[in-house]
Design an enzyme around this catalytic site. Structure first.
Site, PDB file in Angstrom:
ATOM      1  N   ARG A 103      -9.017  -7.517   7.582  1.00 32.11           N
ATOM      2  CA  ARG A 103      -8.682  -6.097   7.508  1.00 32.11           C
ATOM      3  C   ARG A 103      -7.619  -5.771   8.573  1.00 32.11           C
ATOM      4  O   ARG A 103      -7.644  -6.330   9.677  1.00 32.11           O
ATOM      5  CB  ARG A 103      -9.960  -5.308   7.799  1.00 32.11           C
ATOM      6  CG  ARG A 103      -9.852  -3.809   7.729  1.00 32.11           C
ATOM      7  CD  ARG A 103      -9.720  -3.335   6.344  1.00 32.11           C
ATOM      8  NE  ARG A 103     -10.041  -1.932   6.186  1.00 32.11           N
ATOM      9  CZ  ARG A 103      -9.653  -1.220   5.119  1.00 32.11           C
ATOM     10  NH1 ARG A 103      -8.935  -1.770   4.153  1.00 32.11           N
ATOM     11  NH2 ARG A 103      -9.987   0.040   5.005  1.00 32.11           N
ATOM     12  N   THR A 376      -5.772  -1.279  -5.038  1.00 32.96           N
ATOM     13  CA  THR A 376      -6.172  -2.479  -4.322  1.00 32.96           C
ATOM     14  C   THR A 376      -6.137  -3.564  -5.377  1.00 32.96           C
ATOM     15  O   THR A 376      -5.814  -3.303  -6.521  1.00 32.96           O
ATOM     16  CB  THR A 376      -7.582  -2.226  -3.715  1.00 32.96           C
ATOM     17  OG1 THR A 376      -7.470  -1.234  -2.712  1.00 32.96           O
ATOM     18  CG2 THR A 376      -8.254  -3.447  -3.142  1.00 32.96           C
ATOM     19  N   ASN A 396      -3.759  -0.296   0.565  1.00 28.40           N
ATOM     20  CA  ASN A 396      -4.367   1.031   0.457  1.00 28.40           C
ATOM     21  C   ASN A 396      -3.738   1.787  -0.705  1.00 28.40           C
ATOM     22  O   ASN A 396      -4.175   1.639  -1.828  1.00 28.40           O
ATOM     23  CB  ASN A 396      -4.312   1.816   1.760  1.00 28.40           C
ATOM     24  CG  ASN A 396      -5.232   3.036   1.688  1.00 28.40           C
ATOM     25  OD1 ASN A 396      -6.183   3.026   0.906  1.00 28.40           O
ATOM     26  ND2 ASN A 396      -4.971   4.055   2.467  1.00 28.40           N
ATOM     27  N   ASP A 418      -7.381   5.260   5.951  1.00 21.24           N
ATOM     28  CA  ASP A 418      -8.806   4.956   5.733  1.00 21.24           C
ATOM     29  C   ASP A 418      -9.662   5.296   6.959  1.00 21.24           C
ATOM     30  O   ASP A 418     -10.895   5.288   6.879  1.00 21.24           O
ATOM     31  CB  ASP A 418      -8.998   3.473   5.371  1.00 21.24           C
ATOM     32  CG  ASP A 418      -8.874   3.230   3.873  1.00 21.24           C
ATOM     33  OD1 ASP A 418      -8.703   4.198   3.120  1.00 21.24           O
ATOM     34  OD2 ASP A 418      -8.959   2.061   3.461  1.00 21.24           O
ATOM     35  N   GLY A 469     -10.955   1.928  -4.571  1.00 20.03           N
ATOM     36  CA  GLY A 469     -11.369   2.806  -3.471  1.00 20.03           C
ATOM     37  C   GLY A 469     -12.885   2.900  -3.419  1.00 20.03           C
ATOM     38  O   GLY A 469     -13.594   1.901  -3.536  1.00 20.03           O
TER      39      GLY A 469
HETATM   40  N1  GLY Z   1      -8.094   0.876   1.146  1.00 16.54           N
HETATM   41  C1  GLY Z   1      -9.153   0.672   0.251  1.00 16.54           C
HETATM   42  C2  GLY Z   1     -10.391   0.123   0.892  1.00 16.54           C
HETATM   43  O1  GLY Z   1     -10.290  -0.512   1.908  1.00 16.54           O
HETATM   44  O2  GLY Z   1     -11.469   0.291   0.404  1.00 16.54           O
END
Ligand code: GLY
Length: 567
Positions: A103, A376, A396, A418, A469
């Site tokens: 991430r 995504t 994102n 986020d 999402g």
């Molecule tokens: N940006 C989408 C997620 O991380 O869930």
């Protein structure tokens, strides 16, 4: 008379048996692609093919991960990326499991109020479409870390066909052409008229991205440090700063992917292995599945009002917890054991009745939710040795922040959105953020990505995941239930219409034109609030099922250009 009764009974039993057998025959499963040994399912045929070719060359699932991820960065820049991040859950053929978190992280100069103006008001443009919107990318670190630990080939061997793909080009699909047309104006506004995507791109065109090929060539030659400490890092940091961003060479040099223990839990004799925080995926999936486990879902019937009620009520309760308790475990304490405690989860469902909807405002104080966009991508891989990887990766938003580094050939993420920029204030999706997910330097923003693997009888059974999402978790859930509870095949389970509830807003979203009006009316009469308006597509699942004879069935989502390839 007695003899007659016995004969009638016998006849009735025989007729019942016959009609059951006939029903079973009638419901012949429509299977997706079947392969004997190995399979890759992704958002693009070229990416699935390259992954499979790497396995055919003697590579394994981790080599194929590197190839597929980078091929998606070339052919699917909407979500495939070098400028973003993701999560991977694996299961080795010997049954060992693990996961890697790549991430993005907040830059070191990030601070809690960086998206607020002088009056303390949230400025969405800053967290969504500016150089400040980007977290420090993790994708290259993630794929190199996984490949170095478990792969069999060299990165140069793996990346060679991807470099060729970027040089020779790929054919633009109808869906993709429409997205490129929508991108053109905003890409030009953000990057200037000379930018690569300020061009007409039509379906059927062959799109070559030579600058990206050159970046990949340097990475193939110099390894992951090319991206984090080499020429690529220098260009990236300079570009971001020129555009008003705060990512520095130091941010890039200090980025590390993290190995994490996955969330593992039983469901009706199956074992589910999913992503731990900083993704909320595994925790929330576990909470929902444990809350619904006591109900006999198959008896309620697929998409019956009662089935939808049970799922919605569990989702409502699980999302309320998710939004309050979850964030980056390197920064906050998450009460994992308490949240997954069976007695706790049972008590959460005690207020549920089939007669009437629970209101989300009755579930908790309802102050905390957070944001993810729908853009995504997910891919699932099983290799010829039986190793499996489940990977979800993202920028994102579609094309991330739309900030395209022309010198490098890729988009930068807008993952900073986020985070909760200001607790209590809705973001672009009308969702509200929590303190646990507030911005801090080096912190990872909360995600919903749910790359998941399921075992049956101690053996690999399903590899599954999706973009979407906050709808990711409920899409993965329904796909798994479609197979476990309703005996669907993999492709059938992926194709089936989906619905979604996430506590707040207190609405059930249904995929458009997919659920009958009587069902909707019944749910309304029981107090459910329904979004009948502009419901989006919910999820785009790419999954693999191991069939009883050991063959693999692919489920490539009909909602996109997704494709299963195998041998
Ligand atoms: N940006 C989408 C997620 O991380 O869930």
């Amino acid at each position: 008379m007695k003899k007659l009764n016995t004969s009638l009974l016998f006849l009735a039993a025989w007729l019942l048996l016959f009609s059951c057998a006939e029903k079973a025959q009638q419901r012949e499963i429509q299977r997706g692609l079947i392969a004997e040994k190995a399979m890759v399912v992704s958002a693009r045929e070229e990416a699935s093919k390259i992954g499979i070719e790497i396995i055919q060359k003697g590579g394994n699932a981790f080599d194929a991960m590197m190839a597929t991820e980078m091929a998606l960065a070339v052919t699917y820049p909407f979500a495939g990326n070098l400028g973003g991040g993701g999560f991977m859950v694996y299961r080795m053929a010997d049954g060992t499991v693990g996961s890697i978190d790549y991430r993005e992280k907040a830059p070191l100069a990030a601070h809690k109020d960086m998206f607020l103006d002088e009056n303390g008001e949230f400025v969405p443009q800053l967290s969504q479409q500016s150089a400040l919107a980007s977290g420090v990318p993790g994708t290259i670190a993630g794929i190199f870390e996984a490949q170095e630990k478990f792969g069999k080939l060299t990165p140069a061997e793996i990346l060679q066909p991807v470099i060729q793909l970027a040089q020779k080009g790929f054919v633009v699909t109808e869906n993709q052409a429409q997205r490129f047309q929508r991108l053109r104006q905003v890409a030009t506004e953000v990057n200037g008229p000379e930018t690569f995507f300020n061009r007409e791109i039509n379906a059927g065109d062959t799109l070559k991205i030579p600058v990206l090929a050159a970046t990949l060539e340097r990475i193939a030659k110099n390894g992951r440090d090319e991206f984090y400490k080499g020429e690529t890092a220098k260009i990236l940091a300079k570009h971001m700063q020129e555009k008003g961003g705060i990512i520095t060479e130091e941010d890039l040099a200090s980025y590390q992917a993290a190995w994490r223990d996955p969330i593992v839990f039983p469901y009706r004799g199956y074992k589910v292995i999913s992503m731990a925080p900083p993704s909320s995926g595994g925790m929330t999936l576990a909470q929902i599945m444990k809350m619904i486990e006591p109900f006999e879902l198959s008896k309620l019937g697929h998409h019956s009002p009662e089935y939808i009620q049970v799922l919605v009520e569990a989702e409502r309760r699980a999302y309320a917890d998710r939004n309050f308790y979850l964030g980056d475990p390197d920064f906050i304490e998450i009460p994992v054991d308490q949240l997954l405690d069976e007695a706790y989860l049972k008590s959460r469902m005690e207020s549920f009745s089939m007669e009437k909807a629970t209101l989300s405002s009755d579930i908790s104080e309802g102050k905390i939710v957070f944001s993810e966009s729908m853009e995504t991508t997910h891919y699932s891989i099983v290799d010829a040795d039986g190793n499996a990887v489940s990977v979800t990766t993202t920028l994102n938003g579609g094309y991330g922040s739309k900030l395209y580094i022309d010198e490098l050939g890729f988009f930068m993420n807008n993952e900073m959105d986020d985070f909760s920029a200001k607790p209590g204030i809705p973001n672009m999706f009308g969702l509200i953020g929590a303190e646990a997910n507030s911005i801090a330097p080096g912190k990872r923003m909360l995600s919903s990505m749910t790359p998941t693997i399921v075992e049956k009888d101690g053996k690999l059974w399903m590899v599954v995941g999706t973009p979407g999402g906050s709808t990711i978790i409920t899409s993965v859930l329904q796909t798994i239930l479609n197979v476990i509870e309703f005996d669907m095949g993999m492709q059938e389970a992926v194709n089936a219409p989906r619905f979604h509830h996430q506590w707040l807003p207190d609405l059930i979203n249904f995929e458009p034109d997919s659920f009958d009006t009587t069902l909707i009316q019944t749910l309304k009469s029981r107090g459910y609030l329904i979004n009948e308006g502009n419901s989006p597509v919910i999820g785009k699942v790419d999954a693999i099922l191991v069939l009883p004879d050991g063959k693999l069935e692919g489920g490539a989502d009909r909602r996109g250009d997704d494709k299963a390839v195998g041998f």
